[in-house]
Enzyme design. Structure first.
Site, PDB file in Angstrom:
ATOM      1  N   HIS A 154     -11.739  12.688   1.593  1.00  0.00           N
ATOM      2  CA  HIS A 154     -11.775  11.282   1.939  1.00  0.00           C
ATOM      3  C   HIS A 154     -11.727  11.033   3.435  1.00  0.00           C
ATOM      4  CE1 HIS A 154     -11.285   7.048   1.598  1.00  0.00           C
ATOM      5  NE2 HIS A 154     -10.032   7.031   1.966  1.00  0.00           N
TER       6      HIS A 154
ATOM      7  N   GLN B 183      -7.681  14.653   4.220  1.00  0.00           N
ATOM      8  CA  GLN B 183      -7.085  13.876   3.146  1.00  0.00           C
ATOM      9  C   GLN B 183      -8.010  13.862   1.936  1.00  0.00           C
ATOM     10  OE1 GLN B 183      -6.460   9.366   3.338  1.00  0.00           O
ATOM     11  NE2 GLN B 183      -4.424  10.254   3.445  1.00  0.00           N
TER      12      GLN B 183
ATOM     13  N   ARG C  50      -0.883   9.656  -0.538  1.00  0.00           N
ATOM     14  CA  ARG C  50      -2.102  10.168  -1.174  1.00  0.00           C
ATOM     15  C   ARG C  50      -2.056  11.647  -1.512  1.00  0.00           C
ATOM     16  NH1 ARG C  50      -6.506   6.781   2.328  1.00  0.00           N
ATOM     17  NH2 ARG C  50      -6.049   4.851   1.227  1.00  0.00           N
TER      18      ARG C  50
ATOM     19  N   ARG D 271      -2.773  10.691   6.574  1.00  0.00           N
ATOM     20  CA  ARG D 271      -2.988   9.299   6.955  1.00  0.00           C
ATOM     21  C   ARG D 271      -2.514   8.378   5.853  1.00  0.00           C
ATOM     22  NH1 ARG D 271      -6.990   5.216   6.112  1.00  0.00           N
ATOM     23  NH2 ARG D 271      -8.171   6.560   4.722  1.00  0.00           N
TER      24      ARG D 271
ATOM     25  N   LEU E 192     -15.227   5.929  -4.253  1.00  0.00           N
ATOM     26  CA  LEU E 192     -13.799   5.692  -4.185  1.00  0.00           C
ATOM     27  C   LEU E 192     -13.339   4.479  -4.985  1.00  0.00           C
ATOM     28  CD1 LEU E 192     -11.280   6.410  -1.883  1.00  0.00           C
ATOM     29  CD2 LEU E 192     -11.743   4.010  -1.637  1.00  0.00           C
TER      30      LEU E 192
ATOM     31  N   HIS F 214      -8.585  11.967  -1.433  1.00  0.00           N
ATOM     32  CA  HIS F 214      -8.167  10.718  -2.061  1.00  0.00           C
ATOM     33  C   HIS F 214      -7.961  10.955  -3.535  1.00  0.00           C
ATOM     34  CE1 HIS F 214      -7.917   6.556  -3.256  1.00  0.00           C
ATOM     35  NE2 HIS F 214      -7.820   6.225  -1.979  1.00  0.00           N
TER      36      HIS F 214
ATOM     37  N   PHE G 251       0.865  -1.172   0.000  1.00  0.00           N
ATOM     38  CA  PHE G 251       0.000   0.000   0.000  1.00  0.00           C
ATOM     39  C   PHE G 251       0.900   1.220   0.000  1.00  0.00           C
ATOM     40  CE2 PHE G 251      -4.542   0.878   1.562  1.00  0.00           C
ATOM     41  CZ  PHE G 251      -5.094   0.180   0.514  1.00  0.00           C
TER      42      PHE G 251
ATOM     43  N   GLU H 148      -7.120   2.320  -3.315  1.00  0.00           N
ATOM     44  CA  GLU H 148      -5.694   2.379  -3.526  1.00  0.00           C
ATOM     45  C   GLU H 148      -5.180   1.004  -3.932  1.00  0.00           C
ATOM     46  OE1 GLU H 148      -4.101   4.850  -0.704  1.00  0.00           O
ATOM     47  OE2 GLU H 148      -2.063   4.143  -0.850  1.00  0.00           O
TER      48      GLU H 148
HETATM   49  C1  LIG Z   1     -14.598   4.926   0.716  1.00  0.00           C
HETATM   50  C2  LIG Z   1     -13.663   4.774   1.870  1.00  0.00           C
HETATM   51  C3  LIG Z   1     -12.649   3.828   1.822  1.00  0.00           C
HETATM   52  C4  LIG Z   1     -11.782   3.650   2.902  1.00  0.00           C
HETATM   53  N1  LIG Z   1     -10.826   2.695   2.822  1.00  0.00           N
HETATM   54  C5  LIG Z   1     -10.033   2.478   3.899  1.00  0.00           C
HETATM   55  C6  LIG Z   1      -9.069   1.437   3.898  1.00  0.00           C
HETATM   56  O1  LIG Z   1      -8.927   0.717   2.931  1.00  0.00           O
HETATM   57  N2  LIG Z   1      -8.306   1.242   4.959  1.00  0.00           N
HETATM   58  C7  LIG Z   1      -8.437   2.013   6.059  1.00  0.00           C
HETATM   59  O2  LIG Z   1      -7.725   1.776   7.018  1.00  0.00           O
HETATM   60  N3  LIG Z   1      -9.349   3.011   6.115  1.00  0.00           N
HETATM   61  C8  LIG Z   1     -10.144   3.261   5.062  1.00  0.00           C
HETATM   62  N4  LIG Z   1     -11.064   4.269   5.103  1.00  0.00           N
HETATM   63  C9  LIG Z   1     -11.234   5.041   6.308  1.00  0.00           C
HETATM   64  C10 LIG Z   1     -12.057   4.304   7.322  1.00  0.00           C
HETATM   65  O3  LIG Z   1     -12.943   3.432   6.688  1.00  0.00           O
HETATM   66  C11 LIG Z   1     -12.890   5.224   8.184  1.00  0.00           C
HETATM   67  O4  LIG Z   1     -12.078   6.182   8.732  1.00  0.00           O
HETATM   68  C12 LIG Z   1     -13.511   4.445   9.298  1.00  0.00           C
HETATM   69  O5  LIG Z   1     -14.285   3.410   8.800  1.00  0.00           O
HETATM   70  C13 LIG Z   1     -14.365   5.276  10.196  1.00  0.00           C
HETATM   71  O6  LIG Z   1     -14.971   4.429  11.133  1.00  0.00           O
HETATM   72  P1  LIG Z   1     -15.755   4.960  12.369  1.00  0.00           P
HETATM   73  O7  LIG Z   1     -16.158   3.808  13.172  1.00  0.00           O
HETATM   74  O8  LIG Z   1     -14.945   6.002  13.021  1.00  0.00           O
HETATM   75  O9  LIG Z   1     -16.994   5.699  11.747  1.00  0.00           O
HETATM   76  P2  LIG Z   1     -18.216   5.180  10.843  1.00  0.00           P
HETATM   77  O10 LIG Z   1     -18.035   3.822  10.363  1.00  0.00           O
HETATM   78  O11 LIG Z   1     -18.488   6.257   9.877  1.00  0.00           O
HETATM   79  O12 LIG Z   1     -19.377   5.108  11.865  1.00  0.00           O
HETATM   80  C14 LIG Z   1     -19.972   6.240  12.422  1.00  0.00           C
HETATM   81  C15 LIG Z   1     -21.092   5.791  13.287  1.00  0.00           C
HETATM   82  O13 LIG Z   1     -21.538   6.850  14.081  1.00  0.00           O
HETATM   83  C16 LIG Z   1     -22.920   6.947  14.018  1.00  0.00           C
HETATM   84  N5  LIG Z   1     -23.277   8.341  14.235  1.00  0.00           N
HETATM   85  C17 LIG Z   1     -22.810   9.420  13.582  1.00  0.00           C
HETATM   86  N6  LIG Z   1     -23.380  10.524  14.073  1.00  0.00           N
HETATM   87  C18 LIG Z   1     -24.224  10.137  15.043  1.00  0.00           C
HETATM   88  C19 LIG Z   1     -25.099  10.811  15.922  1.00  0.00           C
HETATM   89  N7  LIG Z   1     -25.252  12.135  15.888  1.00  0.00           N
HETATM   90  N8  LIG Z   1     -25.826  10.090  16.800  1.00  0.00           N
HETATM   91  C20 LIG Z   1     -25.717   8.749  16.823  1.00  0.00           C
HETATM   92  N9  LIG Z   1     -24.900   8.064  16.039  1.00  0.00           N
HETATM   93  C21 LIG Z   1     -24.160   8.753  15.156  1.00  0.00           C
HETATM   94  C22 LIG Z   1     -23.285   6.417  12.671  1.00  0.00           C
HETATM   95  O14 LIG Z   1     -24.597   5.892  12.699  1.00  0.00           O
HETATM   96  C23 LIG Z   1     -22.287   5.300  12.501  1.00  0.00           C
HETATM   97  O15 LIG Z   1     -22.773   4.131  13.096  1.00  0.00           O
HETATM   98  C24 LIG Z   1     -11.933   4.453   4.041  1.00  0.00           C
HETATM   99  C25 LIG Z   1     -12.934   5.412   4.079  1.00  0.00           C
HETATM  100  C26 LIG Z   1     -13.805   5.583   3.015  1.00  0.00           C
HETATM  101  C27 LIG Z   1     -14.858   6.620   3.079  1.00  0.00           C
END
Ligand SMILES: Cc1cc2nc3c(=O)[nH]c(=O)nc-3n(C[C@H](O)[C@H](O)[C@H](O)COP(=O)(O)OP(=O)(O)OC[C@H]3O[C@@H](n4cnc5c(N)ncnc54)[C@H](O)[C@@H]3O)c2cc1C
Ligand code: HEM
Ligand code: SF4
Ligand code: F3S
Ligand code: FES
Lengths: 141, 123, 296, 619
Positions: free
Chosen positions: D351, D238, D286, D386, D250, D240, D118, D253
């Site tokens: 991203h 970031q 990135r 990142r 997306l 992407h 990566f 990568e």
């Molecule tokens: C398209 C894409 C590809 C990616 N690919 C990679 C990768 O290959 N490798 C990597 O390491 N990272 C990757 N990332 C980054 C990574 O996926 C994210 O940073 C990570 O999944 C975020 O997880 P999280 O649990 O913090 O938030 P999320 O999974 O976004 O979850 C947020 C949660 O909070 C809840 N929530 C939000 N606001 C409220 C509220 N006001 N009240 C109650 N609940 C709320 C939502 O319902 C949800 O359940 C990628 C990101 C994207 C967008």
């Protein structure tokens, strides 16, 4: 709990147009199955006339004047019965063909072309039915 | 859902039997139709001819088997269809009983008919 | 009614009333602003309408219902005209309609990329993900309805509880008979075995399959294609071991389990993740039969 | 006042993405009674969109120290060493834990989990499950939550935190959250006896071209901010380099990792031919690739003046189908392009937010009982940039740590300080426009109530009740007013952010953005909800979210304006060099009861066994 909200006409009518091959196959198979059971019961009922017939004189039997033979002959003389028999054949053929299709599906064979096999069953049913019309109606007129 | 763990529900068995009888019926039903509509025309049926066939043990047993499997297959099919429509509880029990009774009646009547032709079980 | 516009303007007028309760100076100001805004909105809507009239628009007929709002308690269809752009999806069109004509138009959506499974709906007679359906592939008017065979909460939003319950019923979690001692050592799994379960792990819980299945519609207790697929995902995973597999087979063999499936295939046809659901269900049936035969 | 419904648990986790689920499992295993409150059903969280993979040093020849080194270098020396080391040390164990929970990783011939190279990594340590790693991770973890019977309140939107009202945020404590049940419109308090863990994910909706979900509105960040927790390094966003132009979807990568190549309109492999990254080419970090693409477009070598091409055809059908099948579907469904036959159009899109709620290496904030993990938090492990594959391990590592901490497990003293304590530096930041909320506007937290002269409340239940009542009033008012539609305000914010606070930033544009935001804020005081229904009122919901977007956009732009250097993802026209002399420090922004305040804290480069000396970042 998961009953649909009553959407009036939208839910009741028009949906059938959205049915896909697999659903039609299911409906037709059901329908033909039921017709076949229905027929099985009637069939045995009619054939049961053989029981009183078996008590009759050999001569009567030989002449074909017994209850059983009479019943069958009378029935077979009716055009309606002949036509119904063609229908029965169609029903049975479809049920057999689609049943075979289902058996293959149960074995995991031909899942990708399940819609094609359904259409094939329909067409074959049609062909076989048409082809048997002469035999079935022979002597009815 | 109490029945989740009851591996006794004969669902699997009945399902399998429905398929096995179906496979059997394909052959027999085709034979039956062929024999009685194409080889012997329907309007030529008579007690004597039927009796003649039935007196052969192999034909007799085939027909009895045909009767039993068809009854099972048909009645079980009807039962399944009703269950799929959401038939449960007392109604389900009632339907089941009725169907079983009807099947027994059908088979008994069918066997009696066959015996009538064969003049008893052909041995 | 061709759009929501006229109605919205009415609402604005009608609701100026309660504001009068506020302190006069502030209230006056607000009212003034509000009138301006109403006019502006009308202009904008008109502009949108004109653009719409300009030719390249699509007509949407959207199911509307709200149990609390008078006038919406009786389900109805509203028409929206949305300017068409290349690559536009049904979801884009709905968002446009909501943000431009009627902000009360309600539907679930989040990821816009077919991974969250929130926007399964009934579009032109088929269960589809709105975000994954190109408008250009549909005939007009595009009829958008909530998923059939589920309780409608409001507009295009349905109650998913029953679906979740069915998913939960198959014990949808990995539960190996035994794990490697070393917390840094993984369980081995052959490529073939991963390949076998791969498709089944793709489910996004959108509920499209369940909604399309006639059997599920008739029998509320039927586990349904998604849950059975979930069961398949674990039952076929070699990492779980024999004992657990037995338990899983018992679950799917229950009265409202695999035997209910009549191989209608509609689940397979609508699944946005292309999961061969019928195939999986059929394989479970055979697996269950084989398993029972062992004990005969 | 006490008549509000209250749900009570030891630990309340807000958000059910990877971070929230992991935190809940950890807290429960540590003996706490946990509940998850999430505005989406767990499996709908945006973690499901992650494609590429999880970085973990699990193979011979690799070590967590190397991973830490790569991460620090990738962060452009703005990451804090204790946090980075925690991440890299724990990631192997956590990744294998996922495998033990049944996650369907891709496999090698010998049955072990596969890893791939990566961008920015010195070893192919990105553990993956096809091109759907996030989906597999999210579902695997949700399954474990189901297995453990952890209570989930889904489709409950958390509106605010119940925090006490001491003058100094570091003395405040958090006693729960206020939730709004989307389905019924009910507003209820969730009392947390031991702690609240925010795991609300990203804030992509601040921009209009983003890979993030519509639900990623940065709610947790904004709530914590208004409760007094500083936002850290918000300017680091970031972009992407490979998103589909029409939707922002997306293209992983992984495509470049497997050997995909970027071409400009003239068919040049510009990463090499124009010297953007002579060694790593397409696999450079990135930010490097995103800027290269935009430069190509700005210099007239873009296709249709908008995007460049990403080509993977030479990889061959088998390899593509095996490892990148998902990409084919994405390009087909969302752009109408067949990746087997033609190159895919791509352009940079928002991203990931490196910044967020300031926490220490256990996910704790400066407010007692309040934690933050996942993308909404800033520990900080990503610093100025990142690395791909470093966010998913962040979710599981810090999710676990915070969960255990909240459940009362003992930990060593943290090395990272939070809040205005210890050593920090006040900034001399002159904003060209008035920031924050002017006196008399809606107050945000219980703390503000005190500042406004309300009576002091100390009893936890009372704190929660006050917070609930405030939100009930807010909703009543919004429902009763038919004012400006939030959508207008939201799009104003998104447009100005994309125009002025994008990949390339300069003072003039940033100032313009701040004044646009000021205007948007003023308009927001007149916002109203036209749908009067209590049932599934998404109009109301989006209106509430728009407030959060406003607060975040403002802080983000403040940080971008203050940081006059070029570091990682943050580029400044006026000073296009990394300025270690003046800027080896985090930007922090405190809400300061409505009058935002910018300050700095030095980066910690001192690791467990070594110091990470800033080096030139070249790829
Ligand atoms: C398209 C894409 C590809 C990616 N690919 C990679 C990768 O290959 N490798 C990597 O390491 N990272 C990757 N990332 C980054 C990574 O996926 C994210 O940073 C990570 O999944 C975020 O997880 P999280 O649990 O913090 O938030 P999320 O999974 O976004 O979850 C947020 C949660 O909070 C809840 N929530 C939000 N606001 C409220 C509220 N006001 N009240 C109650 N609940 C709320 C939502 O319902 C949800 O359940 C990628 C990101 C994207 C967008
Ligand atoms: C000749 C070959 C036959 C074949 C291959 C065949 C096949 C099948 C199969 C596979 C099913 C199961 C469908 C399912 O559960 O999904 C079925 C159902 C059924 N069959 Fe047959 N069958 C045959 C003959 C008959 C006969 C002779 C009768 C009448 C007595 C009959 C009556 C039924 C009925 C009533 C059903 C249930 C239909 C329903 O679902 O409502 N079948 N058949
Ligand atoms: S199996 Fe397919 S249609 Fe059914 S819920 Fe899962 S993704 Fe949706
Ligand atoms: S539609 Fe229903 S009947 Fe079976 S094949 Fe699918 S579950
Ligand atoms: S919006 Fe997520 S699946 Fe369509």
């Amino acid at each position: 709990m998961s009953q649909s909200h009553n959407r009036g006409l939208i839910e009741d009518f028009g949906r059938w147009r959205e049915f896909r091959a697999g659903m039609w196959a299911w409906i037709f198979h059901k329908f033909t199955g039921w017709v076949l059971v229905g027929y099985l019961f009637t069939h045995i009922a009619v054939l049961s006339t053989a029981i009183p017939a078996s008590g009759q004189e050999t001569a009567v039997l030989q002449a074909g004047d017994d209850v059983y033979t009479q019943t069958i002959v009378t029935l077979e003389e009716l055009l309606l019965v002949r036509i119904l028999e063609v229908g029965l054949l169609a029903v049975a053929v479809f049920h057999i063909l689609n049943g075979t299709r289902l058996l293959f599906i149960d074995l995991g064979v031909g899942l990708e072309s399940q819609d094609k096999s359904f259409y094939a069953s329909l067409i074959l049913t049609g062909l076989i039915t048409v082809a048997s019309v002469p035999t079935f109606l022979a002597g009815a007129f | 859902m109490a029945e989740r763990y009851s591996s006794f529900t004969p669902g699997g068995t009945m399902w399998l039997l429905q398929r096995i009888t179906a496979a059997f019926l394909i052959v027999v039903l085709a034979f039956h139709f062929f024999l009685l509509h194409f080889v012997n025309h329907a309007d030529e049926v008579s007690f004597i001819v039927s009796a003649a066939r039935m007196e052969t043990l192999s034909y007799y047993s085939l027909m009895i088997l045909f009767l039993v499997t068809a009854t099972f297959h048909g009645v079980n099919g009807v039962y399944n269809a009703l269950i799929n429509q959401g038939l449960t509880g007392r109604k389900k029990q009632a339907v089941k009983t009725t169907l079983i009774v009807a099947s027994v009646v059908l088979i008994v009547q069918g066997v009696r008919t066959a015996n009538a032709w064969a003049g008893g079980v052909p041995l | 009614m061709s759009t929501q516009v006229p109605q919205q303007t009415d609402e604005t007028d009608a609701e100026t009333e309660p504001d009068a309760a506020e302190e006069p100076s502030k209230g006056d100001l607000r009212r003034e602003k509000k009138a301006e805004r109403a006019a502006e909105r009308e202009r904008e809507a008109e502009a949108a309408e004109n653009a719409a009239a300009g030719g390249n628009t699509r007509e949407l007929k959207v199911f509307r219902f709200d149990p609390e709002i008078e006038g919406k308690q009786e389900p109805r269809f509203d028409e929206f005209h949305v300017p068409f752009e290349k690559g536009m999806t049904v979801l884009d069109a709905l968002i446009y309609a909501r943000d431009t004509y009627d902000s009360s138009l309600t539907f679930r959506h989040s990821c816009r990329q077919a991974v969250c499974g929130s926007d399964a709906m009934f579009v032109n007679g088929q269960q589809r993900l709105a975000c994954k359906t190109q408008l250009s592939e549909l005939s007009e008017p595009v009829r958008v309805e909530p998923l059939p065979h589920a309780d409608v909460r409001k507009d295009l939003v349905v109650d998913m509880e029953h679906f979740y319950d069915q998913m939960d019923a198959v014990e949808p979690f990995f539960d190996a008979d035994e794990l490697p001692e070393d917390e840094l050592a993984e369980q081995r799994q052959s490529r073939q075995n991963r390949e076998k379960v791969k498709m089944s792990t793709r489910c996004i819980w959108c509920g499209a399959c369940m909604s399309s299945c006639n059997i599920a519609a008739g029998d509320n207790q039927y586990l349904g294609p998604a849950a059975l697929n979930k069961a398949y995902r674990f039952a076929m995973d070699d990492r779980e071991g024999e004992a657990r597999k037995q338990e899983r087979l018992e679950i799917i063999e229950q009265e409202h389990g695999v035997w209910r499936c009549q191989t209608q295939f509609s689940c397979t046809e609508v699944c946005p993740k292309d999961i061969p659901l019928t195939e999986h269900i059929q394989e479970l049936k055979r697996e269950a039969v084989k398993n029972n035969l062992k004990f005969w | 006042m006490a008549s509000n419904t209250t749900y009570e648990h030891d630990v309340i986790v807000v958000g059910a993405g990877g971070a929230g689920l992991r935190a809940a499992i950890a807290a429960q295993e540590a003996g706490a009674d946990v509940a998850i409150v999430s505005k989406l059903h767990p499996v709908r969280s945006h973690t499901g969109a992650a494609e590429g993979g999880i970085n973990a040093a699990i193979r011979d020849g690799d070590s967590w120290e190397d991973h830490a080194y790569d991460t620090m270098k990738g962060s452009d020396y703005l990451g804090d060493a204790p946090a980075i080391e925690a991440l890299c040390r724990e990631s192997p164990k956590e990744t294998i834990q996922l495998e033990h929970w049944g996650m369907a990783f891709s496999r090698e011939e010998d049955g072990t989990v596969s890893q791939r190279p990566f961008g920015g990594l010195s070893f192919p340590r990105t553990t993956y499950a096809g091109a759907e790693t996030g989906h597999q991770l999210l579902h695997t973890m949700y399954e474990q939550v189901v297995k453990r019977g952890i209570e989930v309140y889904d489709e409950w939107h958390v509106m605010n935190l119940a925090v006490t009202d001491e003058e100094d945020p570091t003395e405040r404590s958090c006693h729960g959250v206020v939730g709004y049940e989307i389905r019924s419109g009910e507003i209820a308090g969730f009392r947390a006896r031991d702690g609240v863990i925010l795991a609300t994910g990203g804030m992509g909706q601040v921009f209009d071209h983003t890979t993030n979900a519509v639900a990623n509105t940065g709610d947790g960040v904004a709530m914590a901010y208004r409760a007094g927790v500083p936002m850290e390094d918000m300017e680091f966003i970031q972009f992407h380099p490979t998103t589909l132009p029409s939707t922002g979807v997306l293209i992983s990568e992984g495509v470049r990792g497997e050997g995909g190549i970027l071409y400009n309109d003239e068919g040049e492999r510009f990463m090499f031919e124009h010297g953007y990254a002579n060694n790593d080419g397409e696999l450079a970090s990135r930010d490097v690739v995103a800027r290269a693409e935009l430069t190509e477009v700005n210099e007239g070598r873009g296709i249709e003046d908008e995007y460049v091409h990403l080509d993977m055809r030479h990889l061959g059908e088998d390899r593509i189908l095996d490892r990148l099948e998902n990409i084919l579907h994405l390009a087909e469904d969302f752009e109408g392009v067949d990746g087997l036959d033609e190159p895919m159009p791509v352009k940079p899109g928002q991203h990931y937010a490196m910044g967020g709620i300031e926490t220490n290496e256990y996910g704790r904030t400066c407010v007692d009982g309040l934690y933050a993990v996942g993308e909404c938090a800033c520990a900080s492990v990503h610093g100025a940039n990142r690395l791909g594959g470093n966010a998913l391990p962040e979710l599981i590592v810090f999710g676990k740590l915070a969960g255990r901490h909240a459940a009362g497990e003992e930990f060593d003293e943290p090395e990272i300080e939070t809040g205005k304590r210890g050593e920090y530096e006040d900034a001399d930041f002159e904003s060209p426009v008035t920031l924050g909320e002017r006196a008399g506007d809606d107050a945000g937290t219980a703390a503000d109530a005190a500042a406004d002269g309300g009576e002091a409340v100390a009893n936890p239940d009372a704190v929660l009740d006050v917070a609930v009542d405030r939100e009930i009033d807010r909703v009543e008012e919004l429902l009763a007013t038919d004012g400006v539609n939030h959508a207008e305000i939201r799009s104003t914010v998104q447009e100005t952010m994309t125009a002025n606070v994008n990949v390339f930033r300069e003072e003039e544009g940033l100032t313009e953005a701040l004044s646009d935001l000021r205007e948007a804020r003023d308009r927001y005081t007149d916002v109203g909800v036209s749908d009067p229904s209590r049932t599934f009122n998404t109009d109301l919901l989006h209106t509430l979210e728009t407030q959060n977007i406003l607060d975040i956009a403002e802080a983000l732009t403040m940080g971008a304006l203050a940081r006059n250097e070029f570091r990682g993802a943050h580029w400044r026209k006026e000073n296009q060099i990394r300025d270690d002399e003046n800027w080896l420090k985090h930007t922090l922004i405190s809400w300061n009861d409505g009058d935002p305040d910018l300050w700095y804290r030095s980066v910690i480069l001192e690791g467990e066994n070594k110091r990470y000396e800033p080096k030139i970042r070249s790829y």
